[in-house]
Design a protein around this motif. Structure first.
Motif, PDB file in Angstrom:
ATOM      1  N   LEU A 184      56.717  10.198  20.257  1.00  0.00           N
ATOM      2  CA  LEU A 184      57.484  11.130  21.071  1.00  0.00           C
ATOM      3  C   LEU A 184      57.615  10.602  22.499  1.00  0.00           C
ATOM      4  N   ARG A 185      58.505  11.221  23.261  1.00  0.00           N
ATOM      5  CA  ARG A 185      58.744  10.790  24.632  1.00  0.00           C
ATOM      6  C   ARG A 185      58.554  11.975  25.585  1.00  0.00           C
ATOM      7  N   PRO A 186      57.398  12.072  26.234  1.00  0.00           N
ATOM      8  CA  PRO A 186      57.202  13.138  27.230  1.00  0.00           C
ATOM      9  C   PRO A 186      58.103  12.895  28.435  1.00  0.00           C
ATOM     10  N   ARG A 187      58.993  13.847  28.713  1.00  0.00           N
ATOM     11  CA  ARG A 187      59.950  13.654  29.793  1.00  0.00           C
ATOM     12  C   ARG A 187      59.435  14.168  31.128  1.00  0.00           C
ATOM     13  N   ALA A 188      58.695  15.280  31.092  1.00  0.00           N
ATOM     14  CA  ALA A 188      58.263  15.898  32.342  1.00  0.00           C
ATOM     15  C   ALA A 188      57.137  16.874  32.047  1.00  0.00           C
ATOM     16  N   ALA A 215      51.338  11.166  37.665  1.00  0.00           N
ATOM     17  CA  ALA A 215      52.739  11.164  37.238  1.00  0.00           C
ATOM     18  C   ALA A 215      53.360   9.786  37.437  1.00  0.00           C
ATOM     19  N   ALA A 216      53.023   9.126  38.541  1.00  0.00           N
ATOM     20  CA  ALA A 216      53.551   7.785  38.788  1.00  0.00           C
ATOM     21  C   ALA A 216      52.981   6.780  37.787  1.00  0.00           C
ATOM     22  N   GLU A 217      51.683   6.895  37.527  1.00  0.00           N
ATOM     23  CA  GLU A 217      51.038   5.967  36.586  1.00  0.00           C
ATOM     24  C   GLU A 217      51.613   6.103  35.179  1.00  0.00           C
ATOM     25  N   GLU A 218      51.922   7.333  34.790  1.00  0.00           N
ATOM     26  CA  GLU A 218      52.394   7.590  33.429  1.00  0.00           C
ATOM     27  C   GLU A 218      53.912   7.654  33.323  1.00  0.00           C
ATOM     28  N   ASP A 219      54.621   7.376  34.427  1.00  0.00           N
ATOM     29  CA  ASP A 219      56.084   7.425  34.439  1.00  0.00           C
ATOM     30  C   ASP A 219      56.586   8.774  33.925  1.00  0.00           C
ATOM     31  N   LEU A 220      56.131   9.826  34.598  1.00  0.00           N
ATOM     32  CA  LEU A 220      56.404  11.192  34.179  1.00  0.00           C
ATOM     33  C   LEU A 220      56.990  11.965  35.355  1.00  0.00           C
ATOM     34  N   LEU A 221      58.016  12.761  35.094  1.00  0.00           N
ATOM     35  CA  LEU A 221      58.528  13.661  36.114  1.00  0.00           C
ATOM     36  C   LEU A 221      57.690  14.933  36.164  1.00  0.00           C
ATOM     37  N   LEU A 222      57.661  15.566  37.328  1.00  0.00           N
ATOM     38  CA  LEU A 222      57.022  16.867  37.490  1.00  0.00           C
ATOM     39  C   LEU A 222      58.102  17.872  37.870  1.00  0.00           C
TER      40      LEU A 222
END
Length: 437
Positions: A184-188, A215-222
């Protein structure tokens, strides 16, 4: 049984989803029990409502268009009365407000003015849901409006543990890794760092910085939702938003004027400054893409509603902190009054516990028995008090022994009356389950 033309199973699955049913139920239950004291609604305080201000705000904004922006009378009328710019007409004033109250510098072109914050959520989730592998993370318990919006765009929501710090960062990282391991791809991740709905919990400054780093380490938006941030309890410190601390464009900021100006205007906004490369090679803010979606959903946000909000901002030099002095004092007073009332009715060390948030509208009361809609109906019908079952903010079917109380739309007298009635209900329930009072 009445004849039917359609079965609900022939419609989009979201229409029969518990999240959408919850939103309707929570919005309408008070209408069924008009004589009950409502400690359920998270609506703004109404004592200071005055319809006369609508005309003043409209006139203020008209003068702004003419005197500050140099528009002719025909252009002013067209701006207010015609279909408007999809991104909105008060984006520059919102940017000024964020600079004044949040020390946040935002390009006005990165702002989309929306029909309430609910549309802002929908636009962002619709944009992020690119395929069936995409999922959204959200702190549990989760605002039901977010869960419902995600259902509408077929975006599964994976819960992340909340807790006393607002979010369990270790669990967030685990959920990201687990989702990716499943293809899966966690978007945010959706978060409410200030006085969250429904938990009332806030994140401290160090935790906010660690969340941004993760969030930066995991390439994730908040996705930061901030409807209550201007309402700290008396003496409590206002902390910078995640977006104000964001130096890497990790945060999409969701804002609303429902609590701070006027809920009936139905005006919110989204700050989306993430850079997006278009198929034609151009680069622009994510806000440009959200505006495309909005043009097919609501076309534009009512210019008249925006003008009312714009006039209110101008009347206070774009500071909603200054505009909400009375409201902030009322909420702080009510929160203290509620906490004192709970302490008076339920002895320390007993089976009934509650939190004391540092601001906002909500308090969570934990009890040693199941709290559900059936108990709420009985509470309203037989005891004359409304509240919100916390089960609505978790996965459907999850048993939860807690309820949410709201202090925002009541007077101290109503709080006393509502708590006395709630205490009678809880005392009777404790006797039924055999727990000591």
């Amino acid at each position: 049984m009445e004849p039917v033309d359609l079965a609900v199973t022939a419609l989009h699955p979201s229409v029969d989803d518990p999240a959408l049913n919850s939103m309707n139920f929570l919005n309408e239950v008070a209408q069924h029990y008009p004589d009950a004291v409502s400690l359920a609604a998270g609506r703004p305080y109404e004592e200071f409502f005055d319809s006369a201000v609508l005309h003043r705000h409209l006139d203020t904004f008209r003068r702004h268009l003419a005197d500050d922006l140099g528009l002719s009378r025909e252009q002013v009328d067209r701006t207010l009365l015609q279909y408007g710019r999809t991104k909105g007409i008060v984006h520059d004033l919102i940017a000024r407000h964020l600079a004044v109250d949040e020390q946040l510098t935002v390009d006005p072109e990165a702002i989309v003015v929306t029909v309430g914050c609910q549309e802002a959520m929908f636009l962002v989730l619709r944009a992020l849901r690119a395929g069936p592998r995409d999922v959204l993370l959200a702190v549990a318990p989760t605002y039901v409006g977010l869960t419902g919006a995600a259902r509408l765009v077929d975006l599964p929501v994976h819960p992340v543990t909340g807790g006393p710090d607002g979010i369990d960062l270790a669990d967030l990282r685990d959920q990201v890794h687990r989702a990716r391991a499943e293809g899966l791809r966690p978007r945010a991740c959706y978060v409410m760092p200030d006085f969250a709905n429904p938990s009332g919990v806030s994140m401290d400054l160090a935790h906010r910085r660690r969340l941004l780093d993760l969030a930066a380490e995991e390439d994730l938006l908040l996705l930061e939702d901030n409807p209550y941030g201007l309402f700290p309890a008396a003496g409590a410190e206002r902390l910078p938003t995640l977006k104000a601390l964001d130096t890497r464009r990790r945060v999409v900021y969701l804002g609303s004027f429902a609590k701070t100006v006027l809920p009936g205007a139905r005006v919110g906004y989204v700050v989306a400054d993430q850079r997006v490369a278009g198929s034609d090679g151009t680069v622009g803010p994510l806000a440009d893409q959200l505006a495309k979606i909005k043009s097919m959903v609501t076309v534009n946000t009512s210019p008249i509603s925006q003008a009312v909000i714009g006039g209110a901002l101008l009347a206070h030099d774009c500071s909603l902190v200054a505009a909400n002095t009375r409201e902030r004092a009322a909420y702080a007073r009510n929160q203290r009054h509620l906490a004192d009332g709970l302490a008076r009715l339920f002895p320390a060390g007993g089976p009934v516990r509650w939190n004391v948030p540092a601001g906002g509208f909500f308090v969570v009361v934990t009890v040693p028995f199941r709290v559900d809609d059936a108990l709420l109906h009985r509470s309203a019908r037989e005891y004359g008090v409304l509240w919100t079952p916390m089960a609505h903010f978790y996965d459907a079917g999850t048993p939860v022994n807690a309820l949410r109380l709201s202090v925002s739309a009541v007077t101290p007298h109503q709080i006393d009356l509502g708590l006395d009635r709630l205490a009678a209900l809880i005392t009777d329930e404790l006797a039924t389950v055999g727990a000591p009072a």
